[in-house]
Design a protein around this motif. Structure first.
Motif, PDB file in Angstrom:
ATOM      1  N   GLN A   1     -10.418  -8.515 -10.456  1.00 15.22           N
ATOM      2  CA  GLN A   1      -9.447  -8.213 -11.289  1.00 15.22           C
ATOM      3  C   GLN A   1      -8.019  -8.892 -10.575  1.00 15.22           C
ATOM      4  OE1 GLN A   1      -9.542  -3.943 -12.032  1.00 15.22           O
ATOM      5  NE2 GLN A   1      -9.911  -4.372 -14.101  1.00 15.22           N
ATOM      6  N   SER A  27      -4.824  -9.361 -12.858  1.00 16.12           N
ATOM      7  CA  SER A  27      -4.276  -8.503 -14.004  1.00 16.12           C
ATOM      8  C   SER A  27      -3.370  -7.395 -13.312  1.00 16.12           C
ATOM      9  CB  SER A  27      -5.506  -7.686 -14.673  1.00 16.12           C
ATOM     10  OG  SER A  27      -6.607  -8.686 -14.984  1.00 16.12           O
ATOM     11  N   ILE A  28      -2.083  -8.082 -13.289  1.00 12.28           N
ATOM     12  CA  ILE A  28      -1.140  -7.305 -12.381  1.00 12.28           C
ATOM     13  C   ILE A  28      -0.291  -6.555 -13.407  1.00 12.28           C
ATOM     14  CG2 ILE A  28       0.580  -7.222 -10.785  1.00 12.28           C
ATOM     15  CD1 ILE A  28      -0.666  -9.355  -9.202  1.00 12.28           C
ATOM     16  N   PHE A  29       0.134  -5.193 -13.361  1.00 14.39           N
ATOM     17  CA  PHE A  29       0.995  -4.491 -14.115  1.00 14.39           C
ATOM     18  C   PHE A  29       2.064  -4.268 -13.547  1.00 14.39           C
ATOM     19  CE2 PHE A  29       2.755  -2.025 -17.455  1.00 14.39           C
ATOM     20  CZ  PHE A  29       3.183  -0.883 -17.114  1.00 14.39           C
ATOM     21  N   ARG A  30       1.913  -3.701 -12.051  1.00 13.42           N
ATOM     22  CA  ARG A  30       2.883  -3.644 -11.398  1.00 13.42           C
ATOM     23  C   ARG A  30       2.415  -3.439  -9.688  1.00 13.42           C
ATOM     24  NH1 ARG A  30       4.441   1.358 -12.938  1.00 13.42           N
ATOM     25  NH2 ARG A  30       3.051   2.555 -11.145  1.00 13.42           N
ATOM     26  N   ASN A  80       5.279 -12.168  -6.643  1.00 13.34           N
ATOM     27  CA  ASN A  80       4.221 -11.119  -6.565  1.00 13.34           C
ATOM     28  C   ASN A  80       3.659 -11.628  -4.974  1.00 13.34           C
ATOM     29  OD1 ASN A  80       3.953  -9.613  -8.766  1.00 13.34           O
ATOM     30  ND2 ASN A  80       2.649 -11.112  -9.680  1.00 13.34           N
ATOM     31  N   VAL A 105      -3.154  -2.040 -12.162  1.00 10.31           N
ATOM     32  CA  VAL A 105      -3.794  -3.241 -13.040  1.00 10.31           C
ATOM     33  C   VAL A 105      -3.727  -3.048 -14.476  1.00 10.31           C
ATOM     34  CG1 VAL A 105      -5.538  -3.629 -11.329  1.00 10.31           C
ATOM     35  CG2 VAL A 105      -6.046  -2.045 -13.005  1.00 10.31           C
ATOM     36  N   THR A 106      -3.428  -4.199 -15.323  1.00 10.57           N
ATOM     37  CA  THR A 106      -3.183  -3.901 -16.666  1.00 10.57           C
ATOM     38  C   THR A 106      -4.273  -3.304 -17.363  1.00 10.57           C
ATOM     39  OG1 THR A 106      -4.155  -6.055 -17.130  1.00 10.57           O
ATOM     40  CG2 THR A 106      -1.637  -6.042 -16.389  1.00 10.57           C
ATOM     41  N   THR A 107      -5.598  -3.380 -17.200  1.00  6.26           N
ATOM     42  CA  THR A 107      -6.534  -2.879 -17.708  1.00  6.26           C
ATOM     43  C   THR A 107      -6.671  -1.260 -18.052  1.00  6.26           C
ATOM     44  OG1 THR A 107      -7.977  -3.022 -15.820  1.00  6.26           O
ATOM     45  CG2 THR A 107      -8.084  -4.928 -17.443  1.00  6.26           C
ATOM     46  N   THR A 108      -6.423  -0.696 -16.900  1.00  4.39           N
ATOM     47  CA  THR A 108      -6.423   0.775 -16.910  1.00  4.39           C
ATOM     48  C   THR A 108      -4.861   1.448 -16.530  1.00  4.39           C
ATOM     49  OG1 THR A 108      -6.846   1.003 -14.587  1.00  4.39           O
ATOM     50  CG2 THR A 108      -8.753   0.607 -16.108  1.00  4.39           C
ATOM     51  N   ILE A 109      -3.898   0.589 -16.249  1.00  3.36           N
ATOM     52  CA  ILE A 109      -2.612   1.266 -15.772  1.00  3.36           C
ATOM     53  C   ILE A 109      -3.061   2.232 -14.619  1.00  3.36           C
ATOM     54  CG2 ILE A 109      -0.431   2.205 -16.354  1.00  3.36           C
ATOM     55  CD1 ILE A 109      -1.388  -0.476 -17.792  1.00  3.36           C
TER      56      ILE A 109
END
Length: 125
Positions: A1, A27-30, A80, A105-109
């Protein structure tokens, strides 16, 4: 990911400088805290430097006593990427340097701990 790719290692004479970079992708949210660790042959992996998230003015850093005043960690949140500027290098700085990041990650936060593959730094006397 999420992938962390390091660059900038190499061979340098004592007293010289190197700059390591570590770019995160996927898949980076933060990205929360980021850091650099190192592992010399026959020794345990140790923290070299770490930096918190947020804007530049609000970030805090932490350094191993052995590198204080010689190494500087910084990050570019837009890219990043985390950097490690290493000055006045000593033979005892020789090690494999690993990048570490706490990434939501964006998939599960949810946040997970990720590591780069490592980059060799060799300092000759």
């Amino acid at each position: 990911q999420v992938q962390l790719v390091e660059s900038g290692g190499g061979l340098v004479q004592a007293g010289g400088s190197l700059r390591l970079s570590c770019a995160a992708s996927g898949s980076i949210f933060r990205i929360n805290a980021m850091g650099w660790y190192r592992q010399a042959p026959g020794k345990q992996r140790e923290l070299v430097a770490a930096i918190t998230s947020g804007r530049s003015s609000g970030q805090s850093t932490n350094y191993a006593d052995s590198v204080k005043g010689r190494f500087t960690i910084s990050r570019d949140n837009a890219k990043n990427t985390v950097y490690l500027q290493m000055n006045s290098l000593k033979p005892e700085d020789t090690a494999v340097y690993y990048c570490n990041a706490d990434v939501v990650v964006t998939t599960t936060i949810h946040g997970y701990d990720y590591w780069g593959q490592g980059t060799q730094v060799t300092v000759s006397s």
